[in-house]
Design a protein around this motif. Sequence first.
Motif, PDB file in Angstrom:
ATOM      1  N   SER A 163      12.291 -29.360  29.195  1.00 20.59           N
ATOM      2  CA  SER A 163      13.675 -29.438  28.736  1.00 20.59           C
ATOM      3  C   SER A 163      14.344 -28.127  29.106  1.00 20.59           C
ATOM      4  O   SER A 163      13.744 -27.071  28.957  1.00 20.59           O
ATOM      5  CB  SER A 163      13.715 -29.651  27.219  1.00 20.59           C
ATOM      6  N   PRO A 201      16.446 -23.889  34.228  1.00 23.69           N
ATOM      7  CA  PRO A 201      16.164 -22.445  34.255  1.00 23.69           C
ATOM      8  C   PRO A 201      17.034 -21.601  35.175  1.00 23.69           C
ATOM      9  O   PRO A 201      17.068 -20.389  34.974  1.00 23.69           O
ATOM     10  CB  PRO A 201      14.703 -22.374  34.686  1.00 23.69           C
ATOM     11  N   LEU A 202      17.720 -22.160  36.152  1.00 24.47           N
ATOM     12  CA  LEU A 202      18.525 -21.286  37.004  1.00 24.47           C
ATOM     13  C   LEU A 202      19.937 -21.077  36.453  1.00 24.47           C
ATOM     14  O   LEU A 202      20.732 -20.377  37.062  1.00 24.47           O
ATOM     15  CB  LEU A 202      18.589 -21.792  38.441  1.00 24.47           C
ATOM     16  N   LEU A 207      14.893 -15.481  30.752  1.00 25.10           N
ATOM     17  CA  LEU A 207      13.849 -15.367  31.779  1.00 25.10           C
ATOM     18  C   LEU A 207      12.517 -15.918  31.280  1.00 25.10           C
ATOM     19  O   LEU A 207      11.775 -16.552  32.018  1.00 25.10           O
ATOM     20  CB  LEU A 207      13.689 -13.897  32.179  1.00 25.10           C
ATOM     21  N   ARG A 208      12.222 -15.652  30.014  1.00 23.66           N
ATOM     22  CA  ARG A 208      10.928 -16.075  29.493  1.00 23.66           C
ATOM     23  C   ARG A 208      10.970 -17.488  28.912  1.00 23.66           C
ATOM     24  O   ARG A 208      10.040 -17.908  28.233  1.00 23.66           O
ATOM     25  CB  ARG A 208      10.465 -15.099  28.424  1.00 23.66           C
ATOM     26  N   GLY A 209      12.048 -18.197  29.160  1.00 22.88           N
ATOM     27  CA  GLY A 209      12.115 -19.569  28.714  1.00 22.88           C
ATOM     28  C   GLY A 209      12.480 -19.686  27.253  1.00 22.88           C
ATOM     29  O   GLY A 209      12.706 -18.696  26.563  1.00 22.88           O
ATOM     30  N   GLU A 262       9.074 -23.230  26.234  1.00 16.93           N
ATOM     31  CA  GLU A 262       8.469 -24.389  26.901  1.00 16.93           C
ATOM     32  C   GLU A 262       7.023 -24.128  27.282  1.00 16.93           C
ATOM     33  O   GLU A 262       6.187 -25.020  27.245  1.00 16.93           O
ATOM     34  CB  GLU A 262       9.249 -24.755  28.170  1.00 16.93           C
ATOM     35  N   ARG A 263       6.712 -22.878  27.642  1.00 15.94           N
ATOM     36  CA  ARG A 263       5.351 -22.602  28.107  1.00 15.94           C
ATOM     37  C   ARG A 263       4.354 -22.578  26.954  1.00 15.94           C
ATOM     38  O   ARG A 263       3.168 -22.500  27.185  1.00 15.94           O
ATOM     39  CB  ARG A 263       5.314 -21.278  28.859  1.00 15.94           C
ATOM     40  N   ASP A 264       4.871 -22.605  25.730  1.00 17.63           N
ATOM     41  CA  ASP A 264       3.948 -22.662  24.596  1.00 17.63           C
ATOM     42  C   ASP A 264       3.785 -24.080  24.073  1.00 17.63           C
ATOM     43  O   ASP A 264       3.081 -24.303  23.102  1.00 17.63           O
ATOM     44  CB  ASP A 264       4.455 -21.746  23.477  1.00 17.63           C
ATOM     45  N   ASN A 265       4.466 -25.028  24.718  1.00 18.66           N
ATOM     46  CA  ASN A 265       4.428 -26.421  24.258  1.00 18.66           C
ATOM     47  C   ASN A 265       3.192 -27.146  24.752  1.00 18.66           C
ATOM     48  O   ASN A 265       3.291 -28.159  25.423  1.00 18.66           O
ATOM     49  CB  ASN A 265       5.658 -27.170  24.770  1.00 18.66           C
TER      50      ASN A 265
END
Lengths: 200, 196
Positions: A170, A173-174, A180-182, A185-188
Amino acid sequence: MKSRLPVADLEAHARQRREAGKQATERRLERERGLARRAADWLGEDLIEFIEFRGQMTIVTKLARSNALLTWLRDELEFDMMVDLTAVDYMKLEGDYPERFGLVYHLANTVREARLRVRTYVAEEDPRAPTASNVYKAANWAEREVYDMFGLEFDDHSNLIRILLPLEYSGHPLRKDYPLRGRGERDNFPVIRRDREDEA
Amino acid sequence: MGLEDLLGEGFLATRVKDLLAWGRKNSLWPMPFGTACCAIEMMSTLSSRYDMSRFGAEVVRFSPRQADLLIVGGRVTLKMMPVLQRIWLQMPEPKWSISMGACASCGGVFDTYTMIQGVDQFIPVDVYIPGCPPRPENLIDAVRLIQDQISSHEIQQVIDEQTGVPSLPRLKHMQALRAERARLAGTPAIEIQEPA
């Protein structure tokens, strides 16, 4: 290997080559300028800006006429190749831009060796644009990438889904307001542990 | 030792689990998960100059179902993590894992929205190797540490309660993981057909 020509001749030869290259560049510029001018005249009132910067031509058009312009460029001016389609987020860029997003088409004319950039603006409140994939087939995946990274939606696109990021991602990102670190999402991800593998 | 005295020369009394551990630790079959420059060092470690086969771990298996040591070397992206989790679940018990290098252990310098900041957040890790990339000696050292863990029975294998054998990977794990991932992301789950 030793050259059989004397040094003075080699230098003259190099000078000639440089001169010929310069002239070819001049001719190409003249050609591109002419084609871009014709396109600008065709647009008439819908032309926002005509930009020539370091030998590159850009036509800025209103969004409503962008697809008509692309079709006309392809059929009348032989711009038969879409090199790239991308977008720009002007949110944090200095300068006066009518809308937040810019949609950029890079076109090439392989018959007469010319390149042209077409730009149009898309509003933040309604980030929609007509698809160019029915004019240039190459636009299909490029539009998916723009949708993935900027969240611009393309009307009548045949398969508008994410192309690079995972489908369950979701966020876009651009966009310049994306951290920058979201947004976590990367912890989902579910955690696999040794002692509770069977519950996982 | 009483039993050995009774049986005479050529006999050794031990426990079955120690014998198994002795066999396992000297025949580790690594599954390389190399996604970056750590994989180059891993290859170097496995080939003749550093020669990991001296420690019994030379049979590199590119199928997780034939491996018992996962070596994660390199950056793991958001899109790669489901693959890594799936590989880990596909490996049969007992299994061990090494997180090789800075990127696999903590994300390294790649602290952006796409990068997993340490695979140990999502899969079990037994030994970490520092370095960017680590030297082959570091990897060999990590394998020796894994061997120590095996012989000291630090890692208990998971026994399937229904069948009584070491638990095998099952597809329900993968589908449950997929559903959980979608729930955490707040998006609809993507259906994957079970292979026939």
